[in-house]
Design a protein around this motif. Structure first.
Motif: not given
Length: 527
Positions: A6-11, A53-56, A64-68
């Motif tokens: 599994l990749s822990v990419s989100g939910l 991704k948008d949801k991430q 915007e903080v997440g984009r970095k």
């Protein structure tokens, strides 16, 4: 050795339990029954780049903080909620902390740990670099003539020490003696060095590296890897021709769909945050219910789940339990696959050995009715006492309860209460009127009052106050051929007990309210 990935990419949704966890656990159980020693491992791909991704991005208070952090390794992205040390730690909790509910003795290892600490992964990387020419030849074959890798390509993706990204650096030199590479980052222009522990192999090669490192014998894989000439085919050929490794056996499985308000909104997805987690499941239903449904159906069949329909899945499982113990007789259709039902139920169990006789089974919707017809202020001990008393009064419970049966009743009551408060459709959410409002009494028509008087007479005749007897009594009241009269009768019945003109099937609720309460309410209305 059985492995899942599994990749822990989100939910971390319940669809991820299907092949990687539950299918493997059943195979492991069967192998252990045959006297074999088995390891079940789950590999978390934690060095994969975070896509942003948008949801991430929306997980951050300020996207915007997440984009970095776009293209950072997953394990290095900070927790957007600030309560864990990383993105992976945060989103793994609602899955990893509940893994034991769905499978026993699953070992969890991350690819980050493999690269940094596992000697067999180091061996594999050295082999990779020494067999680059053959590896490039095989991989290019599967790239369909598009952007083939050059002969001097070095198959490693270092983490840029300047911008933190992975997959953006071009390796310019390899030094196996120092176990490091030189690179130039195409994103920020940084030129530097990185150990072969600080990065990852390209994904096709990495997959084979996991097989080699863990010595995998069997591994399920999602349908995206199953296409002819696709990723699994290429990984198999890489394993055989480049490394001389026998690839593991495996089978593909279908994705799991998510239903919201009766509509299939598509497949559950981690990075898109579609679906719900194992934590949310065990709060409203037993893990064995989900195990049974996954085990009973072919892995290649698409299944869908909705939290507002949990009672339906529990009913399916409860029916299987009654068939397993011979409490119910199979229908003609069930006879065709009775062996599958029985085996699926058996392997769905997390508690072994199974009891010789079926413990008491409280239907889910009965638990829903009970939890809403008793005072919310009761302690768990008081709740159990009142519930057991009601069950005895309605003849649903006729035997002494063993400890397992008491435990099951308590568990189902708690899960039903959670379901009603969080996910139940409005029709199942009721509140019993403790006092009869005068407005309801005066709103009843003469016809409705006459039908309620007939209902009172029929209910007073009942010796054994049970759901079935109440249903039969209600059938004898309105003329079945007149739908308007029937509708008006049921509207009046719902109004006097719940203060609204409709709701769930009413007989279970009247059964749980008790004969004295129901009779007194009808007498009060008709005075």
């Amino acid at each position: 050795m059985l492995n899942g990935g599994l990749s822990v990419s989100g939910l971390q949704h319940i669809g991820r339990l299907r092949g990687e966890i539950i299918l493997n656990s059943v195979i492991a159980e069967k192998l252990r029954d045959a006297g074999l020693r088995v390891r079940q491992v789950l590999t978390l791909y934690t060095v994969d780049p975070w896509k942003g991704k948008d949801k991430q991005l929306e997980q951050f208070l300020n996207p915007e903080v997440g984009r970095k952090y776009v293209e950072w390794p997953l394990e290095r992205v900070p927790d957007p909620k600030g309560c864990h040390k990383s993105w992976v730690d945060h989103y793994w909790r609602d899955f990893g902390d509940y893994l034991d509910y769905f499978a026993k003795n699953v070992e969890v290892i991350t690819t980050g740990e493999m690269y940094r600490e596992h000697p067999r992964m180091r061996e594999f990387i050295v082999m990779t670099m020494r067999n680059r020419e053959r590896l490039i030849e095989v991989i290019n074959k599967y790239r369909g003539g598009r952007n083939p890798y050059p002969k001097d390509w070095i198959p490693f993706e270092p983490i840029c020490e300047n911008c933190g990204r992975i997959g953006t650096a071009e390796v310019t030199k390899l030094d196996l003696d120092k176990y490091e590479v030189e690179y130039r980052c195409t994103y920020c222009g940084h030129v530097g060095r990185a150990k072969l522990t600080d990065g990852k192999l390209p994904w096709r090669v990495e997959w084979v590296g996991v097989w080699y490192t863990l010595q995998v014998d069997f591994e399920p894989y999602g349908k995206d890897h199953a296409m002819p000439g696709g990723s699994r085919d290429s990984a198999i050929e890489i394993a055989k021709t480049v490394y001389g490794v026998n690839p593991p056996l495996g089978t593909w499985y279908e994705w799991v769909g998510y239903v919201v308000n009766g509509k299939d909104v598509g497949d559950m997805g981690s990075s898109d945050f579609i679906g719900f987690t194992p934590r949310e499941w065990v709060e409203v239903a037993e893990p064995e219910v989900l195990r049974y449904i996954y085990i009973f159906h072919e892995p290649t069949k698409r299944l869908t789940f909705s939290l507002d329909s949990v009672y339906q899945y529990v009913d399916i499982y409860d029916r299987a339990e009654r068939l397993y113990y011979g409490v119910d007789k199979p229908s003609p259709k069930e006879k065709d696959y009775l062996d599958l039902i029985i085996k699926s139920y058996e392997y769905a169990q997390m508690r072994r050995p199974l009891p010789k006789e079926m413990p008491f089974q409280l239907p889910y919707l009965h638990a829903v009715a009970l939890i809403q017809t008793l005072p919310q202020s009761l302690s768990e001990e008081e709740l159990m006492e009142r519930v057991i008393k009601r069950l005895r009064e309605t003849k649903i419970l006729t035997k002494e309860l063993d400890e397992l049966s008491r435990e099951r009743i308590k568990s189902r009551l708690i899960k039903a209460r959670n379901w009603v408060s969080r996910y139940a459709p409005e029709t199942y959410r009721i509140r019993v009127l403790e006092e009869m409002p005068e407005t309801i009494r005066t709103s009843l028509t003469d016809m409705q009052r006459s039908k309620l008087r007939l209902l009172l007479q029929e209910l007073e005749k009942i010796d054994v106050w049970s759901e079935d007897n109440i249903k039969e009594a209600m059938k004898r009241v309105p003329p079945r051929e007149d739908k308007n009269v029937e509708r008006a009768f049921f509207e009046a019945t719902y109004l006097i007990f719940f203060g609204r003109p409709s709701g769930p099937r009413i007989a279970p609720y009247l059964a749980m309210l008790g004969k004295d309460f129901v009779i007194n309410r009808l007498m009060d209305v008709l005075r």
